[in-house]
Design an enzyme around this catalytic site. Structure first.
Site, PDB file in Angstrom:
ATOM      1  CB  CYS B 100      -0.944  -0.079   1.208  1.00 39.08           C
ATOM      2  SG  CYS B 100      -2.427   0.961   1.144  1.00 39.08           S
ATOM      3  CB  THR B 101       0.576   4.654   1.411  1.00 40.94           C
ATOM      4  OG1 THR B 101       0.232   4.262   2.744  1.00 40.94           O
ATOM      5  CG2 THR B 101      -0.700   4.984   0.648  1.00 40.94           C
TER       6      THR B 101
END
Lengths: 210, 210
Positions: B100-101
């Site tokens: 993800c981020t």
């Protein structure tokens, strides 16, 4: 809508973190991690602490209850404090759910008597001890009781439940939010699909540890 | 084989618990949860504490590094202690990975310059800020750097990595052990597949919070 995620020493972390990551995104969710006492519990392998804000006695009427599995669940089948809590909250819950061997704890509390149910594939036959009929399906709703298969199945169960509670579009929004577009590199996630040698290896490993 | 699972305030729990649940089952795994300081961090919504046994300074040469995402990752893009640690461990790691981020933190540390990479679908274009080329693929290996898409994708990434590290049969055994036979009730896990109204709802939600 109060959601009680029960955690305990010996839990398998993904069993509860999967459903949590879905259910906390429901509209109006008041999600609580609850344990026998507030504070940290330790996962099955001793590697990760998960912190409960609430003790069981503080959460008496949740709308949704999630009981996860893990090697530590075996001890819970004889833990009267936990079994009494499950019986009590089940009388007023809207949904009583489990992931993996959490269903054996529901069974020990008397919740599964006469129902179809599931659990981790290697433990399926044990459901008969509690009057339940084992089924290999991944998510098994029986009225307000929903059991799910091993470990990762809690994500699927929680998305099914999210649609029941908040509608299909909201559940799809949660699925998109957590980018749940599974693409496992192998198709070996159930004993029907995995190579026979892999199934045998895992059965031996579980038998040695049970 | 030492595996460092980095955790921090504002993490999305499933980002790290997915890979952890896979990678801890590798043969000889010495898996450590590490944070800026040993102790509990709190997830993005404030609901769950995750306990790190080790501080960053205690884990200086892991073989595998996993950097997860969450709303808290934005602050890490300017956190020199964290970025220095990532740069340092990346010089000796066998695999440097993100979910993800988390990839935006790898990017801020300079790890993604000139590479293809991915992140949560709603943040893909931000990868260009760090010299990376965004791709919508779910798991993106580039040499020893492996980035994965949003939240739940870390399970797929870790199974891919398990096969690289320990072979296909072992990875299949892990998949069977966690019964990862995904059966989401909807096919809405990526912006290409979800209904347009759901994609718009999520884009608006993320834009309001970013």
């Amino acid at each position: 809508m109060q959601i009680a995620c029960f955690i305990y020493d010996g839990i398998t972390a993904l069993d509860i973190v999967g459903p949590y990551e879905v259910l906390q995104r429901l509209p109006g969710a008041d999600l609580r991690f609850v344990a026998k006492e507030a504070g940290a519990v330790t996962t099955d392998n001793g590697l990760l602490g998960l912190v409960a804000r609430d003790a069981l006695r503080d959460v008496t009427a949740p709308d949704i209850v999630v009981v996860p599995g893990g090697w530590g669940s075996r001890a819970l089948e004889r833990d009267h404090e936990v079994l009494d809590w499950i019986r009590a909250v089940h009388t007023t819950s809207t949904w009583t759910t489990s992931v993996c061997t959490g269903s054996l704890v529901l069974g020990a509390a008397g919740v599964l008597d006469g129902l179809e149910a599931t659990t981790h594939w290697a433990q399926l036959e044990r459901l008969r001890e509690f009057g339940a009929t084992p089924t290999g399906r991944r998510v098994v709703p029986q009225g307000k009781v929903v059991t799910a298969a091993g470990v990762s199945s809690g994500i699927d169960m929680a998305l099914w439940l999210a649609a029941e509670v908040a509608g299909v579009e909201w559940a799809q929004g949660i699925q998109l939010g957590i980018e749940y577009d599974p693409q496992p590199p192998f198709d070996a996630g159930s004993p029907d699909k995995a190579p026979a040698a892999v199934v045998t290896m895992l059965r031996d490993l579980f038998a040695a540890r049970a």
